[in-house]
Design an enzyme around this catalytic site. Sequence first.
Site, PDB file in Angstrom:
ATOM      1  N   LYS A  55       0.819  -1.218   0.000  1.00  0.00           N
ATOM      2  CA  LYS A  55       0.000   0.000   0.000  1.00  0.00           C
ATOM      3  C   LYS A  55       0.852   1.267   0.000  1.00  0.00           C
ATOM      4  O   LYS A  55       0.585   2.200  -0.748  1.00  0.00           O
ATOM      5  CB  LYS A  55      -0.935   0.011   1.214  1.00  0.00           C
ATOM      6  CG  LYS A  55      -1.942  -1.114   1.256  1.00  0.00           C
ATOM      7  CD  LYS A  55      -2.947  -0.928   2.365  1.00  0.00           C
ATOM      8  CE  LYS A  55      -2.331  -0.918   3.756  1.00  0.00           C
ATOM      9  NZ  LYS A  55      -1.668  -2.188   4.098  1.00  0.00           N
ATOM     10  N   ARG A  76      -9.042   1.456   8.764  1.00  0.00           N
ATOM     11  CA  ARG A  76      -8.658   0.085   9.103  1.00  0.00           C
ATOM     12  C   ARG A  76      -9.774  -0.653   9.841  1.00  0.00           C
ATOM     13  O   ARG A  76      -9.625  -1.835  10.136  1.00  0.00           O
ATOM     14  CB  ARG A  76      -7.380   0.085   9.943  1.00  0.00           C
ATOM     15  CG  ARG A  76      -6.163   0.485   9.118  1.00  0.00           C
ATOM     16  CD  ARG A  76      -4.883   0.262   9.867  1.00  0.00           C
ATOM     17  NE  ARG A  76      -3.726   0.492   9.014  1.00  0.00           N
ATOM     18  CZ  ARG A  76      -2.467   0.398   9.406  1.00  0.00           C
ATOM     19  NH1 ARG A  76      -2.202   0.065  10.656  1.00  0.00           N
ATOM     20  NH2 ARG A  76      -1.483   0.624   8.578  1.00  0.00           N
ATOM     21  N   ARG A  82      11.496  -6.858   4.975  1.00  0.00           N
ATOM     22  CA  ARG A  82      11.378  -5.443   4.648  1.00  0.00           C
ATOM     23  C   ARG A  82      12.384  -4.589   5.417  1.00  0.00           C
ATOM     24  O   ARG A  82      12.662  -4.815   6.581  1.00  0.00           O
ATOM     25  CB  ARG A  82       9.956  -4.955   4.956  1.00  0.00           C
ATOM     26  CG  ARG A  82       9.731  -3.491   4.640  1.00  0.00           C
ATOM     27  CD  ARG A  82       8.272  -3.122   4.662  1.00  0.00           C
ATOM     28  NE  ARG A  82       7.662  -3.247   5.977  1.00  0.00           N
ATOM     29  CZ  ARG A  82       6.402  -2.889   6.251  1.00  0.00           C
ATOM     30  NH1 ARG A  82       5.637  -2.432   5.283  1.00  0.00           N
ATOM     31  NH2 ARG A  82       5.922  -3.035   7.475  1.00  0.00           N
ATOM     32  N   ARG A  91      11.993  -2.797  10.749  1.00  0.00           N
ATOM     33  CA  ARG A  91      11.034  -2.242  11.701  1.00  0.00           C
ATOM     34  C   ARG A  91      10.773  -3.216  12.842  1.00  0.00           C
ATOM     35  O   ARG A  91      10.752  -4.437  12.650  1.00  0.00           O
ATOM     36  CB  ARG A  91       9.709  -1.941  10.973  1.00  0.00           C
ATOM     37  CG  ARG A  91       9.693  -0.586  10.343  1.00  0.00           C
ATOM     38  CD  ARG A  91       8.474  -0.312   9.501  1.00  0.00           C
ATOM     39  NE  ARG A  91       7.212  -0.773  10.043  1.00  0.00           N
ATOM     40  CZ  ARG A  91       6.030  -0.460   9.498  1.00  0.00           C
ATOM     41  NH1 ARG A  91       5.969   0.305   8.428  1.00  0.00           N
ATOM     42  NH2 ARG A  91       4.911  -0.919  10.032  1.00  0.00           N
ATOM     43  N   ARG A 126      -0.004  -9.250  13.397  1.00  0.00           N
ATOM     44  CA  ARG A 126      -0.590  -8.137  12.643  1.00  0.00           C
ATOM     45  C   ARG A 126      -1.542  -8.647  11.564  1.00  0.00           C
ATOM     46  O   ARG A 126      -2.602  -8.064  11.326  1.00  0.00           O
ATOM     47  CB  ARG A 126       0.517  -7.294  11.996  1.00  0.00           C
ATOM     48  CG  ARG A 126       1.337  -6.505  12.982  1.00  0.00           C
ATOM     49  CD  ARG A 126       2.559  -5.908  12.313  1.00  0.00           C
ATOM     50  NE  ARG A 126       2.203  -4.914  11.310  1.00  0.00           N
ATOM     51  CZ  ARG A 126       3.010  -4.551  10.321  1.00  0.00           C
ATOM     52  NH1 ARG A 126       4.190  -5.120  10.183  1.00  0.00           N
ATOM     53  NH2 ARG A 126       2.631  -3.617   9.475  1.00  0.00           N
TER      54      ARG A 126
END
Length: 215
Positions: free
Chosen positions: A9, A84, A121, A151, A162
Amino acid sequence: MLGPPGAGKGTQASRLARHYGVPKVSTGDILRESAAAGTALGLEAKARIDQGHLVSDEVAIAIVEERLSRHDVAFGFILDGFPRTVGQAEALDGMMAGRSPLTVLHIVVPVEVLVGRLHARRVCSVCGTNADPTKPDLGVCATCGGALVTRADDDEQVVRNRLQIYEDQTAPLVHFYRDRPTFFTIDGNLAPDAVAAAMQGALVSAMGVVQGEAR
């Protein structure tokens, strides 16, 4: 932009924003800036995000409502990370009163692909930009030169948590939006250029729907 963590996204929102010359409104970016500045809201939100949880509807709605009140979004914007929950989506409908209909791009990616993407990532420790996964990892951000890091919320167990939170709380948004003529499903398990092309095609179709309704 609707889709689970790791669907792309943020990357695609940035591309669309540049293509159309409109702002990208990212709740994640706003909260990270607040955390870096040491604000109470930012630090509280960072603690929840690092544990794989979502911030409250009240906080997310307030952030977006304030951002959409600014003059630079008068001709359009790309929303990344909001809504969300259905409660946030209902609030967004209220914010969109008097504007063109909302276009929803739902990005779909297999779960195991998402886990692999998120665990690998890398993001900039300074500006928060995601590293381009299609280019060599040089350890520095292509945008500002800051160091690339993993992260805290991309640890594999946190990632799976998540994704489960997304399934439980955010996936119902598909049911909320899917009957609208400006709702489109995008295959996110393609090369970034192919995903971007599909999104631009969907937006052209959405513009046709809006123009048809205006006649």
